[in-house]
Motif scaffolding. Structure first.
Motif, PDB file in Angstrom:
ATOM      1  N   LYS A   5       0.844  -1.187   0.000  1.00  0.00           N
ATOM      2  CA  LYS A   5       0.000   0.000   0.000  1.00  0.00           C
ATOM      3  C   LYS A   5       0.886   1.246   0.000  1.00  0.00           C
ATOM      4  N   ILE A   6       0.578   2.188  -0.875  1.00  0.00           N
ATOM      5  CA  ILE A   6       1.333   3.436  -0.955  1.00  0.00           C
ATOM      6  C   ILE A   6       0.608   4.489  -0.120  1.00  0.00           C
ATOM      7  N   PRO A   7       1.266   5.030   0.930  1.00  0.00           N
ATOM      8  CA  PRO A   7       0.606   6.050   1.746  1.00  0.00           C
ATOM      9  C   PRO A   7       0.390   7.334   0.952  1.00  0.00           C
ATOM     10  N   MET A   8      -0.813   7.859   1.023  1.00  0.00           N
ATOM     11  CA  MET A   8      -1.170   9.088   0.311  1.00  0.00           C
ATOM     12  C   MET A   8      -1.372  10.208   1.326  1.00  0.00           C
ATOM     13  N   ARG A   9      -0.974  11.417   0.939  1.00  0.00           N
ATOM     14  CA  ARG A   9      -1.160  12.605   1.767  1.00  0.00           C
ATOM     15  C   ARG A   9      -1.673  13.738   0.892  1.00  0.00           C
ATOM     16  N   LYS A  10      -2.324  14.720   1.525  1.00  0.00           N
ATOM     17  CA  LYS A  10      -2.892  15.846   0.798  1.00  0.00           C
ATOM     18  C   LYS A  10      -2.018  17.082   0.958  1.00  0.00           C
ATOM     19  N   CYS A  11      -1.730  17.731  -0.165  1.00  0.00           N
ATOM     20  CA  CYS A  11      -0.971  18.982  -0.158  1.00  0.00           C
ATOM     21  C   CYS A  11      -1.848  20.076   0.453  1.00  0.00           C
ATOM     22  N   ILE A  12      -1.271  20.886   1.344  1.00  0.00           N
ATOM     23  CA  ILE A  12      -2.060  21.925   2.002  1.00  0.00           C
ATOM     24  C   ILE A  12      -2.375  23.091   1.084  1.00  0.00           C
ATOM     25  N   LEU A  23       5.960  14.421  -1.535  1.00  0.00           N
ATOM     26  CA  LEU A  23       5.660  15.663  -0.824  1.00  0.00           C
ATOM     27  C   LEU A  23       6.748  15.989   0.194  1.00  0.00           C
ATOM     28  N   ILE A  24       6.801  17.254   0.585  1.00  0.00           N
ATOM     29  CA  ILE A  24       7.731  17.723   1.610  1.00  0.00           C
ATOM     30  C   ILE A  24       6.934  17.894   2.897  1.00  0.00           C
ATOM     31  N   ARG A  25       7.446  17.350   4.006  1.00  0.00           N
ATOM     32  CA  ARG A  25       6.745  17.422   5.288  1.00  0.00           C
ATOM     33  C   ARG A  25       7.343  18.539   6.140  1.00  0.00           C
ATOM     34  N   VAL A  26       6.475  19.364   6.668  1.00  0.00           N
ATOM     35  CA  VAL A  26       6.856  20.390   7.633  1.00  0.00           C
ATOM     36  C   VAL A  26       6.222  19.971   8.950  1.00  0.00           C
ATOM     37  N   VAL A  27       6.999  19.951  10.020  1.00  0.00           N
ATOM     38  CA  VAL A  27       6.523  19.410  11.291  1.00  0.00           C
ATOM     39  C   VAL A  27       6.670  20.422  12.420  1.00  0.00           C
ATOM     40  N   ARG A  28       5.663  20.422  13.309  1.00  0.00           N
ATOM     41  CA  ARG A  28       5.747  21.191  14.559  1.00  0.00           C
ATOM     42  C   ARG A  28       5.954  20.176  15.669  1.00  0.00           C
ATOM     43  N   THR A  29       7.117  20.220  16.288  1.00  0.00           N
ATOM     44  CA  THR A  29       7.460  19.254  17.328  1.00  0.00           C
ATOM     45  C   THR A  29       6.669  19.555  18.596  1.00  0.00           C
ATOM     46  N   PRO A  30       6.624  18.607  19.529  1.00  0.00           N
ATOM     47  CA  PRO A  30       5.927  18.876  20.806  1.00  0.00           C
ATOM     48  C   PRO A  30       6.498  20.074  21.557  1.00  0.00           C
ATOM     49  N   TYR A  48       1.903  18.631   4.799  1.00  0.00           N
ATOM     50  CA  TYR A  48       2.589  18.247   3.565  1.00  0.00           C
ATOM     51  C   TYR A  48       2.349  19.287   2.476  1.00  0.00           C
ATOM     52  N   ILE A  49       3.389  19.507   1.673  1.00  0.00           N
ATOM     53  CA  ILE A  49       3.298  20.454   0.572  1.00  0.00           C
ATOM     54  C   ILE A  49       4.008  19.866  -0.647  1.00  0.00           C
ATOM     55  N   CYS A  50       3.449  20.126  -1.829  1.00  0.00           N
ATOM     56  CA  CYS A  50       4.043  19.642  -3.083  1.00  0.00           C
ATOM     57  C   CYS A  50       5.417  20.266  -3.278  1.00  0.00           C
ATOM     58  N   ASP A  51       6.212  19.632  -4.121  1.00  0.00           N
ATOM     59  CA  ASP A  51       7.539  20.155  -4.403  1.00  0.00           C
ATOM     60  C   ASP A  51       7.527  21.077  -5.625  1.00  0.00           C
ATOM     61  N   ILE A  53       6.942  25.109  -7.001  1.00  0.00           N
ATOM     62  CA  ILE A  53       7.055  26.489  -6.518  1.00  0.00           C
ATOM     63  C   ILE A  53       5.678  27.156  -6.449  1.00  0.00           C
ATOM     64  N   SER A  54       4.765  26.778  -7.338  1.00  0.00           N
ATOM     65  CA  SER A  54       3.420  27.375  -7.316  1.00  0.00           C
ATOM     66  C   SER A  54       2.678  26.983  -6.040  1.00  0.00           C
ATOM     67  N   CYS A  55       2.842  25.749  -5.601  1.00  0.00           N
ATOM     68  CA  CYS A  55       2.198  25.312  -4.357  1.00  0.00           C
ATOM     69  C   CYS A  55       2.816  26.015  -3.149  1.00  0.00           C
ATOM     70  N   PHE A  56       4.125  26.202  -3.174  1.00  0.00           N
ATOM     71  CA  PHE A  56       4.790  26.913  -2.083  1.00  0.00           C
ATOM     72  C   PHE A  56       4.269  28.339  -1.971  1.00  0.00           C
ATOM     73  N   GLU A  57       4.189  29.032  -3.104  1.00  0.00           N
ATOM     74  CA  GLU A  57       3.716  30.419  -3.098  1.00  0.00           C
ATOM     75  C   GLU A  57       2.265  30.507  -2.644  1.00  0.00           C
TER      76      GLU A  57
END
Length: 90
Positions: A5-12, A23-30, A48-51, A53-57
């Motif tokens: 099974k391939i884990p799927m995530r949604k771009c924010i 995708l690139i994961r950005v994490v907020r630690t405890p 998660y965010i796509c790699d 530049i349009s998604c980043f902007e």
């Protein structure tokens, strides 16, 4: 042979479901620290965010990271993320 099974995530930003490895994961630690998680295994709240530049902007414009992680995002995190996105897209 059994298929894995391939884990799927949604771009924010673009709201598309994609395989987690694309995708690139950005994490907020405890502790409340926000950083980019290249391994995808750090503990904490992740977004998660796509790699692309349009998604980043778009994520930066909509303040999607701040909303998703429920904390203020510093400019250094955005700069690091932008360089990571540009590095993957080239």
């Amino acid at each position: 042979m059994k298929k894995r099974k391939i884990p799927m995530r949604k771009c924010i930003a673009c709201q598309e479901n994609k395989p987690k490895k694309e995708l690139i994961r950005v994490v907020r630690t405890p502790d409340g620290e926000v950083s980019i998680d290249l391994t995808g295994k750090k503990s904490g709240r992740g977004a998660y965010i796509c790699d692309q530049i349009s998604c980043f902007e778009l994520a930066q414009k909509k303040k999607a990271l701040q909303n998703q992680l429920s904390t203020q995002i510093s400019e250094t995190v955005y700069e690091t993320l932008q360089s990571q996105v540009k590095g993957k897209s080239e």
